[in-house]
Design an enzyme around this catalytic site. Structure first.
Site, PDB file in Angstrom:
ATOM      1  N   GLU A 248       0.876  -1.166   0.000  1.00 53.17           N
ATOM      2  CA  GLU A 248       0.000   0.000   0.000  1.00 53.17           C
ATOM      3  C   GLU A 248       0.913   1.215   0.000  1.00 53.17           C
ATOM      4  OE1 GLU A 248      -2.231   3.156   2.203  1.00 53.17           O
ATOM      5  OE2 GLU A 248      -2.310   1.343   3.425  1.00 53.17           O
ATOM      6  N   CYS A 282      -3.037   8.591   4.027  1.00 55.96           N
ATOM      7  CA  CYS A 282      -2.824   8.162   2.641  1.00 55.96           C
ATOM      8  C   CYS A 282      -4.110   8.198   1.829  1.00 55.96           C
ATOM      9  CB  CYS A 282      -2.202   6.773   2.605  1.00 55.96           C
ATOM     10  SG  CYS A 282      -3.137   5.526   3.492  1.00 55.96           S
TER      11      CYS A 282
END
Length: 505
Positions: A248, A282
């Site tokens: 990720e 994020c």
């Protein structure tokens, strides 16, 4: 996600002590020994031994152990939340919210692993009708998790809890900026399950060299959260052993305020998405595209929402300091580049950067080729751009090399717009909703990463399918997988296949 230091080689000389520091005050919270390559290899070896006992517990036994861990965390929530506030810098309520999200995901993984990972019978088909066909999901073994500092429990937990529920042991390297939190988390598992062998869930501490050693240690899978650049280096290092991984990485998430949006609701939600956790999220919004007819109204509402939003370390602060000091200069450079290229600050500006805090900065009329639009800023800034219509908003949102998450505000077209976005996740008429729904997979596209955590896909990410075909009985004269196969058998099969497949028009 700009949450990691450079991935260094395992042979790099590092200090034997890692100091945990309060980012708001610079106070040293704790000191931790740095694990070198030999120590990492030893930890993985202990995990491999422990994984057998953990696997043999089965789904029901692992469920009980994971739920005991959940109860321990909930019963010590005040203590852990205070540690998160102290070491990570976020407000106490945000720390508690992060913990509870992790708890909910762990609960879901523990309770759903059996349903999604149990052996499954499938049809063997006509030619092998005398066979039983079974798919069994095997744990991969030992999973190495390299976690970030911005959400030091919630984010790595998406790999840790799901890997554990699937039957794996886990070796976790927390960020050097949140080492105390990571170790508390692992210790809580052991304290909740004193009867289990050590090594099922353990930590290794250090800088980039420790992470590199974990990648090279012979683990069976790597789960990494951090920047795209470091993710690529980890992927290259993992390729030497063909170690599978889930990554990720960076995000430059866009929010679309469509032509029929509820402007006030959009301003309220996107303001939180952009500035909560000091913009160090994020999946938080960094770009906003607003249809022109609503732009003035949205900008006014957005500015109004930010009137009381301010950083600090006190109980009334909206968000805390920048956790990683080097990120302050990244934010500063993006603001400067945007203004130099013609952008205008309608909230804050260059003067808002006062390390370790950065006050909210809202930029408009920023060219699409500026750093504030193309690169991950990872700070409390956001750009707003007027667009002609929804289609232009979609096109600009999709123009980024990153493709992690997105937000859409629209009264009637939200799902239609969401389906046209090249991202892994979208929240409609709210922000970050997908992060709180444990059944939904979480991950990105393109330079935002590969693989998924959370949900059924997140459980399967940490297993390998084992296909078993068992002949239940022999059919005399119909042996196909044999040198004694008869010509008459093949002739009969040809006739059957022609009847089954040869008449489609």
């Amino acid at each position: 996600m700009s949450t990691d230091t450079t991935l260094e080689t395992p042979s790099e000389t590092v200090s034997p002590i890692l100091k945990s520091v309060n980012p708001a005050t610079g106070e040293v919270i704790a000191e931790w020994p740095v694990h070198d390559a030999d120590a990492v290899t030893a930890a993985v070896g202990r995990a491999r031994v422990a994984s057998a006992a953990w696997r043999e517990l089965g789904f029901d036994g692992r469920k009980k152990a994971l739920l005991r861990w959940v109860s321990y965390l909930v019963n010590h929530a005040d203590e852990l939340s205070e540690l998160i506030r102290k070491e990570n810098g976020k407000p106490l309520e945000d720390a508690y919210l992060e913990l509870i999200l992790a708890v909910e995901h762990t609960d879901w993984a523990a309770k759903h692993a059996k349903k999604h990972l149990s052996a499954k019978k499938v049809s063997p088909g006509m030619l092998l009708a005398n066979f039983e066909a079974v798919i069994e999901e095997r744990p991969v073994g030992v999973v190495g998790v390299i976690g970030p500092w911005n959400y030091p429990i919630y984010t790595p937990n998406g790999s840790i809890a799901y890997a554990l529920a699937a039957g794996n042991a886990v070796v976790f390297k927390p960020s050097e900026f949140t080492t105390s939190i990571g170790n508390y988390y692992a210790d809580a598992f052991a304290k909740a399950n004193p009867e289990l062998p050590s090594g099922i869930f353990s930590t290794v501490n250090g800088l980039g060299a420790t992470g590199a050693a974990l990648v090279a240690s012979g683990v069976d899978k790597i789960a990494f959260t951090g920047s795209t650049a470091t993710g690529k280096r980890i992927m290259a290092a993992a390729a030497e052993r063909m170690t599978p991984l889930v990554l990720e990485c960076g995000g430059k998430d866009a929010a679309i305020v469509a032509d029929d949006a509820d402007v006030n609701a959009a301003a309220d939600g996107i303001a939180w998405s952009s500035f909560a956790n000091s913009g160090q999220t994020c999946v938080g919004t960094e770009r906003i595209y607003v249809v022109d007819e609503l732009a003035d109204q949205f900008v006014a509402a957005f500015k109004d929402k930010l009137k009381t939003v301010a950083p600090g370390s006190g109980d009334t602060a909206t968000y805390g300091p920048m956790t990683m000091p080097s990120q302050v200069e990244v934010v500063r450079s993006h603001i400067a580049d945007a203004i130099a290229k013609g952008g205008k600050a309608v909230v804050g500006g260059p003067e808002s950067v006062r390390a370790p805090y950065i006050e909210p900065v809202v930029l408009i009329d920023v060219p699409e080729d500026s750093l504030a639009v193309t690169e991950e800023t990872f700070g409390p800034t956001v750009t707003i751009k007027r667009v002609k219509n929804n289609d232009e908003a979609i096109a600009l949102a999709n123009a980024s090399k990153y493709a992690l998450a997105s937000t859409v505000y629209s009264k009637s077209k939200g799902m239609e717009i969401a389906r046209q976005l090249r991202v892994g996740m979208t929240s409609v008429n709210s922000v970050l909703g997908f992060a709180g729904v444990a059944a939904l997979p979480f991950g990105g596209v393109g330079e935002s990463g590969i693989g998924r955590i959370h949900g059924e896909q997140g459980l399967r990410e940490f297993t390998r399918p084992h296909s078993i075909a068992r002949q239940k009985f022999a059919i005399p004269g119909m042996e196909l997988l044999s040198f004694s196969r008869k010509a008459s058998t093949v002739k009969l099969i040809k006739q059957v296949i022609k009847l089954k497949h040869g008449r489609h028009t």
